[in-house]
Design an enzyme around this catalytic site. Sequence first.
Site, mmCIF file in Angstrom:
data_model
loop_
_atom_site.group_PDB
_atom_site.id
_atom_site.type_symbol
_atom_site.label_atom_id
_atom_site.label_comp_id
_atom_site.label_asym_id
_atom_site.label_seq_id
_atom_site.Cartn_x
_atom_site.Cartn_y
_atom_site.Cartn_z
ATOM 1 C CG LEU A 1 36.344 -7.312 55.455
ATOM 2 C CD1 LEU A 1 37.611 -7.135 56.280
ATOM 3 C CD2 LEU A 1 35.468 -8.408 56.059
ATOM 4 N N GLY A 2 33.916 -3.672 53.861
ATOM 5 C CA GLY A 2 33.284 -2.365 53.962
ATOM 6 C C GLY A 2 33.760 -1.456 52.852
ATOM 7 N N GLY B 1 34.256 6.424 51.159
ATOM 8 C CA GLY B 1 34.620 7.375 50.129
ATOM 9 C C GLY B 1 36.065 7.254 49.698
ATOM 10 C CB THR C 1 36.755 -1.250 48.576
ATOM 11 O OG1 THR C 1 35.977 -0.379 47.760
ATOM 12 C CG2 THR C 1 35.919 -2.454 48.947
ATOM 13 C CE LYS D 1 41.499 3.394 53.718
ATOM 14 N NZ LYS D 1 41.763 4.422 54.726
ATOM 15 C CG ASP E 1 35.491 10.041 59.047
ATOM 16 O OD1 ASP E 1 34.430 10.543 59.478
ATOM 17 O OD2 ASP E 1 35.520 9.222 58.107
#
Length: 755
Positions: free
Chosen positions: A440-441, A444, A447, A462, A560
Amino acid sequence: MYIFRASLTIGGAANPVNRQTKMGSWPAHLFLLLLCLVLLAGAAALQTAPPLSVDSADRWVRPGCQSKCGNVSIPYPFGIDSGCSRPGFEINCTDGTPYLGLGGNIDMVDIQLFQGTLVVNNYIAKDCYYQNGSQSDFILPSISIIGLPNYKFSSDRNRFVAIGCDAHGYIVSNDEENTFRTGCSSYFTNASFMPNGTCSGIGCCTTPIPKDLRSFSLLVDSFNNHSNCSFALCSYAFLADVGKLNFTLSSFTEYSNRVNEPLTLDWAIMNQTCEQANGTRDFACVSPNSDCWNSNNGPGYLCNCSQGFHGNPYLNDSNGCSDINECLADTSPCAKRCHNREGSYSCSCPWYMYGDGRRDGSGCTSILRILYVSLGVGLSLFFLIATGSWLYWIYKKRKLGELKQHFFEKNGGSLRPDIRLFSSEELEAASDNYNQSRILGEGGAGTVYRGVLPNQNVIAIKKAKISNDEAEVQQFINEVEVLSSINHRNVVKLLGCCLESQVPMLVYEFVPNGTLAHHVHDEGHRGSLSLDARLRISSEVAGALSYLHSAASTPVIHRDVKTTNILLDHNLTAKVSDFGASRMVPLDQNGLVSLVRGTFGYLDPEYFQTGEFTDKSDVYSFGVVLVELLTGKKPVAKTQAVKNLATLFIDCVNSGRLVEILEERVVDEGTPELLEAAAELAMRCLSLKSNDRPLMREVAIELEALTRWKKHPWGNVDLEEGDSLLAKVGISSPSVLRDYVNSSMEPMVPFEIVR
């Protein structure tokens, strides 16, 4: 001194070096004989000629010719009677002793047809001295062979030999055109110095002779008349085949009674090479299946049978070269079945056996035997492999369990968070072993994969990147601890985690509608969000951040905040995600110092300079997100002179060019007062000094007010030309709006907290 002269004029051939083949075909009667024998014996191959090892030269003569003289066989081209030899190869048989030539005086010992040599007896020259001072020389007749150019002394096999305790011998050529002189000496006084069985120079010495030697003289004498060695009163000199020489101390006595020593001569068909003679009427290799070999001892050639054939290559009859039947029972090279062929053979095994069939190879082995052996070996191997695999499986399972337990404890398993613990196998199955198509994305920190549980619930996994940094693991543990206690509708819900893998993994609820950045910036989606949706999304994000800063048991700073970390569900409800860089801040601290983490374009300038981050750092990043929603532009522009969106936005607002930077749909759907209020709020969030920025709680309240104001019935009030909505409701400026919001909306809580 004694002189012995032997004059020869002979020409020869010896070891073959070049080859030229002359082929022929079988005689018809031999073929018929072979066919009959095959029919009588069935499938067995039978003898058609004796093998090479048992060839007899007794029958290798011309019909009607004498095959022997005494014990010496005389094969053609040699012969005794008239017409039985080739010119130049006549043999004189007198009293059972063969001599070279018709009137020759050199007696022959053996004719070696295929080697191109013959052995003759050679006289020994002697020089003796006795204790009474007398001398005895044995005067021998001179040996001379004239007119026989097919012979010469073999330089490969013969050596000049001198024997004695103080002997000095010479060999001298008698040929006036080709003169040479050589010799050797031997001197010793103690018999124990002399080795037995070899002519090494002590008591016996040798020297080679040149090629093409046809005549020679021998000279032998003594240095001291044998006065120093009573055990050897004579010196001897002769030309001999050193392969037949066996010298010992007793040889001094033996040679006193011997008259001659074996000498080897080379012979060949003179005086042409194979290439020159082949095809001429006088060509000697007349037998079919014969080959021609050039001599290496002067001009001339020899004949021999081709490989797989034997016989006399100089005869063109039944005694010529014929096929060797290798399949004879006593000499067969095959273990079971032998198949003779012209000039060759082949071996095979019965159907129930295997192998190459040769005695000198693998032979023939029973298939049943190999089956038994294979079965035994196979069962043994199977047992060993099965046992080894079972033990290895147990070992690996045990090690895997220990490793999982190690990772579980290392990744914070002792904390036992109040969330579901997934096994590594569950997540591997859900993500199709982390298939690339499920990504999905990527970021750093790791994944994110799309996973499907057995109950068909869709999840987001994740998977952190492999790291040996213990601090990173501790941060992950903190993140699990924080997120496990958060249940906010605008924060991505943590469903569970996996602690037994090398890297910890988090399992989140699946948010299907992508990121906010996708809807704002990607091709085909720009301008897709209405102003109402933008204000609502910004209000939801502000509410979630306000909850993390103010309402959580331990405040959390996201660090972030950006549009790629804001997810949207089917209803475009915002979900703040990716807490990989988040940090928990104790209540008694305003901030923490760390290495600068964040994304360029969203990074708080003060945090970048000092390395200290606070909740106001999130406020700055949120201000950039709010500007993105208002302008539709990316935080870092690639074509603008001023690449930073925050700087560009501040410049436009301060210079009165707000409408120029806002997105067209935002301008069309918003009133100037509303846009001015939203821009003023963003400006305060983007203040360079953190103390000048509002708290996230204040930002959330103001955005909630703007959202409610956009939907208020006041929005339907008819306005006269020159009037504004703010003026109609008694709000003259954004600052008045902020005071109005603070007074009228204070009791409202724009988010719910579920413990």
